[in-house]
Design a protein around this motif. Sequence first.
Motif, PDB file in Angstrom:
ATOM      1  N   ILE A   1       0.783  -1.131   0.081  1.00 19.97           N
ATOM      2  CA  ILE A   1       0.093   0.102   0.027  1.00 19.97           C
ATOM      3  C   ILE A   1       1.015   1.173   0.014  1.00 19.97           C
ATOM      4  N   GLN A   2       1.845   1.219   0.932  1.00 16.07           N
ATOM      5  CA  GLN A   2       2.961   2.459   0.660  1.00 16.07           C
ATOM      6  C   GLN A   2       3.649   2.504  -0.463  1.00 16.07           C
ATOM      7  N   VAL A   3       3.968   1.610  -1.433  1.00 21.06           N
ATOM      8  CA  VAL A   3       4.834   1.589  -2.332  1.00 21.06           C
ATOM      9  C   VAL A   3       3.826   1.885  -3.515  1.00 21.06           C
ATOM     10  N   MET A   4       2.537   1.735  -3.596  1.00 20.11           N
ATOM     11  CA  MET A   4       1.651   2.158  -4.570  1.00 20.11           C
ATOM     12  C   MET A   4       1.853   3.402  -5.132  1.00 20.11           C
ATOM     13  N   PRO A   5       1.348   4.592  -4.590  1.00 17.81           N
ATOM     14  CA  PRO A   5       1.421   5.781  -4.743  1.00 17.81           C
ATOM     15  C   PRO A   5       2.932   6.429  -5.760  1.00 17.81           C
ATOM     16  N   ALA A   6       3.935   5.842  -5.396  1.00 16.23           N
ATOM     17  CA  ALA A   6       5.016   6.110  -6.016  1.00 16.23           C
ATOM     18  C   ALA A   6       5.060   5.258  -7.121  1.00 16.23           C
ATOM     19  N   TRP A   7       4.498   4.072  -7.297  1.00 18.21           N
ATOM     20  CA  TRP A   7       4.482   3.130  -8.480  1.00 18.21           C
ATOM     21  C   TRP A   7       3.404   3.796  -9.360  1.00 18.21           C
ATOM     22  N   MET A   8       2.380   4.038  -9.020  1.00 20.94           N
ATOM     23  CA  MET A   8       1.387   4.829  -9.971  1.00 20.94           C
ATOM     24  C   MET A   8       1.727   6.043 -10.655  1.00 20.94           C
ATOM     25  N   TYR A   9       2.335   6.746  -9.947  1.00 20.41           N
ATOM     26  CA  TYR A   9       3.191   8.111 -10.572  1.00 20.41           C
ATOM     27  C   TYR A   9       4.157   7.600 -11.337  1.00 20.41           C
ATOM     28  N   ASP A  10       5.029   6.896 -11.126  1.00 20.07           N
ATOM     29  CA  ASP A  10       6.080   6.237 -12.177  1.00 20.07           C
ATOM     30  C   ASP A  10       5.279   5.809 -13.076  1.00 20.07           C
ATOM     31  N   ARG A  11       4.457   5.213 -13.431  1.00 22.16           N
ATOM     32  CA  ARG A  11       3.722   4.334 -14.201  1.00 22.16           C
ATOM     33  C   ARG A  11       3.136   5.711 -15.253  1.00 22.16           C
ATOM     34  N   GLN A  12       2.428   6.338 -14.744  1.00 22.25           N
ATOM     35  CA  GLN A  12       2.052   7.346 -15.461  1.00 22.25           C
ATOM     36  C   GLN A  12       3.155   8.301 -16.322  1.00 22.25           C
ATOM     37  N   ASP A  13       4.071   8.609 -15.569  1.00 15.57           N
ATOM     38  CA  ASP A  13       5.225   9.381 -15.831  1.00 15.57           C
ATOM     39  C   ASP A  13       5.997   8.679 -16.865  1.00 15.57           C
ATOM     40  N   GLN A  14       5.958   7.611 -16.996  1.00 19.87           N
ATOM     41  CA  GLN A  14       6.701   6.696 -18.158  1.00 19.87           C
ATOM     42  C   GLN A  14       5.977   6.479 -19.380  1.00 19.87           C
ATOM     43  N   ALA A  15       4.813   6.793 -19.155  1.00 18.93           N
ATOM     44  CA  ALA A  15       3.812   6.428 -20.514  1.00 18.93           C
ATOM     45  C   ALA A  15       4.271   7.605 -21.516  1.00 18.93           C
ATOM     46  N   PRO A  16       4.488   7.264 -22.783  1.00 19.26           N
ATOM     47  CA  PRO A  16       4.852   8.328 -23.796  1.00 19.26           C
ATOM     48  C   PRO A  16       3.940   9.448 -24.178  1.00 19.26           C
ATOM     49  N   ASP A  17       2.659   9.235 -23.746  1.00 24.39           N
ATOM     50  CA  ASP A  17       1.634  10.499 -23.907  1.00 24.39           C
ATOM     51  C   ASP A  17       1.026  11.122 -22.621  1.00 24.39           C
ATOM     52  N   ALA A  18       1.845  10.644 -21.475  1.00 27.16           N
ATOM     53  CA  ALA A  18       1.425  11.144 -20.251  1.00 27.16           C
ATOM     54  C   ALA A  18       1.875  12.602 -19.840  1.00 27.16           C
ATOM     55  N   SER A  19       1.422  13.328 -19.391  1.00 26.28           N
ATOM     56  CA  SER A  19       1.767  14.727 -19.120  1.00 26.28           C
ATOM     57  C   SER A  19       1.950  14.733 -17.499  1.00 26.28           C
ATOM     58  N   GLN A  20       2.507  15.864 -16.990  1.00 22.45           N
ATOM     59  CA  GLN A  20       2.820  16.082 -15.652  1.00 22.45           C
ATOM     60  C   GLN A  20       1.637  15.996 -14.676  1.00 22.45           C
ATOM     61  N   ARG A  21       0.510  16.638 -15.343  1.00 17.01           N
ATOM     62  CA  ARG A  21      -0.900  16.680 -14.692  1.00 17.01           C
ATOM     63  C   ARG A  21      -1.551  15.384 -14.808  1.00 17.01           C
ATOM     64  N   ASP A  22      -1.345  14.512 -15.921  1.00 14.40           N
ATOM     65  CA  ASP A  22      -1.934  13.177 -15.965  1.00 14.40           C
ATOM     66  C   ASP A  22      -1.534  12.602 -14.650  1.00 14.40           C
ATOM     67  N   ALA A  23      -0.129  12.248 -14.513  1.00  4.73           N
ATOM     68  CA  ALA A  23       0.292  11.861 -13.526  1.00  4.73           C
ATOM     69  C   ALA A  23      -0.149  12.100 -12.157  1.00  4.73           C
ATOM     70  N   GLU A  24      -0.209  13.514 -11.932  1.00  5.11           N
ATOM     71  CA  GLU A  24      -0.678  14.058 -10.627  1.00  5.11           C
ATOM     72  C   GLU A  24      -2.339  13.659 -10.251  1.00  5.11           C
ATOM     73  N   GLU A  25      -3.118  13.706 -11.323  1.00 11.63           N
ATOM     74  CA  GLU A  25      -4.437  13.375 -11.125  1.00 11.63           C
ATOM     75  C   GLU A  25      -4.680  11.916 -11.123  1.00 11.63           C
ATOM     76  N   ALA A  26      -3.746  11.024 -11.678  1.00 13.61           N
ATOM     77  CA  ALA A  26      -3.964   9.378 -11.594  1.00 13.61           C
ATOM     78  C   ALA A  26      -3.605   9.217 -10.224  1.00 13.61           C
ATOM     79  N   GLY A  27      -2.514   9.780  -9.699  1.00 13.32           N
ATOM     80  CA  GLY A  27      -2.123   9.674  -8.223  1.00 13.32           C
ATOM     81  C   GLY A  27      -3.234  10.041  -7.119  1.00 13.32           C
ATOM     82  N   ALA A  28      -3.756  11.287  -7.655  1.00 16.76           N
ATOM     83  CA  ALA A  28      -5.064  11.438  -6.693  1.00 16.76           C
ATOM     84  C   ALA A  28      -6.112  10.602  -6.761  1.00 16.76           C
ATOM     85  N   ARG A  29      -6.381  10.141  -7.883  1.00 21.22           N
ATOM     86  CA  ARG A  29      -7.729   9.208  -7.961  1.00 21.22           C
ATOM     87  C   ARG A  29      -7.279   7.671  -7.363  1.00 21.22           C
ATOM     88  N   MET A  30      -6.262   7.429  -7.467  1.00 21.23           N
ATOM     89  CA  MET A  30      -5.774   6.167  -6.765  1.00 21.23           C
ATOM     90  C   MET A  30      -5.708   6.376  -5.284  1.00 21.23           C
TER      91      MET A  30
END
Length: 339
Positions: free
Chosen positions: A288-317
Amino acid sequence: MEAEVQGAPLHTRSLGVALRRAEDGDVDAFATISDVRKRGLVAMPGELQTSGVIHDMRIHARLAETPAIVREMRSEQLRVVFEPGPATGGECCRDPADRIGALADTPLDAAHRALGDAIGGPRGCSHVLTLGQLLVSGAQQAFRFPQETEGRRFQPGDRFFVRNLMIDGFVRDGQLQLTLLLDDIHAAPTEDRVLTNPMQRLGRRHEVRARVEIDGERLQLTGVAAAERVHEGGKPAGPWQSRDDDLASLAGAPALGGMAGRLFKLLGEGTEDAPLLDTLLNLAPAVIQVMPAWMYDRQDQAPDASQRDAEEAGARMTTNAMTGACYMWRADGFLGRKG
């Protein structure tokens, strides 16, 4: 056994327990838990949570050994996620802290359940609960071994047991990898408290090393490897004993829901497997503690992901995963109603 991994660091959780003899013959117990997020940016209500220390909490307890009783217990939360303010409706992670005091005069063998009743679930704090349970199981392990050697006993102030558990999370190709390293140190009482060779104070050491691989998409265990060894004071350390075969049935199991029940069924309670069990019971809380950093990393590494995409995905998660998990995210609390 080396718990080797190949991946990018996400998170480190450190837990520690220390027991000392008190002046009146009781035992003073002190436990700490610290979470260090190593990457990512998580959009929490009212604040952007960055990398760095996100939790720093302590438990102080007074125990009796014969009979084994928790005389008193209190918590201290130096670093928490939610301080009181407009974004939390004035609520704070520390609000339920006093509930841990309900363990006063609880038999040690009933303290696990009592902790859950007092500080677990949507009215408590999962981190204090995790730390308290490690303290209780550590004390039970410490009390299993003699406190006297050749007529020598521990003196007031002597630290006679230390337990450290280090958990590190990594990501590689979308897969999570966790290493869990437990070290139980039982001291030996000595006549001379100022020793030429401090290793004479080693009575017993029990080490557990585990490596867990998790499918990041399904959050299922894909592999579990573990080994343990014992070093009796005055003798060479014993060989590492593999526990891979004993844990093979965990492959394919969910990394979160029901993990504790599966481990108790597999390893039992109050057995020689207690150190391994205590180690693996911390797997789900660590995921559970690792998941937020992993979700951010996952979004951040996606070719079409923006910084805002990563932040909003982290918030939803965070919102979806935490609803009902603790006091701050209880359904009828300020954040729960907003979610």
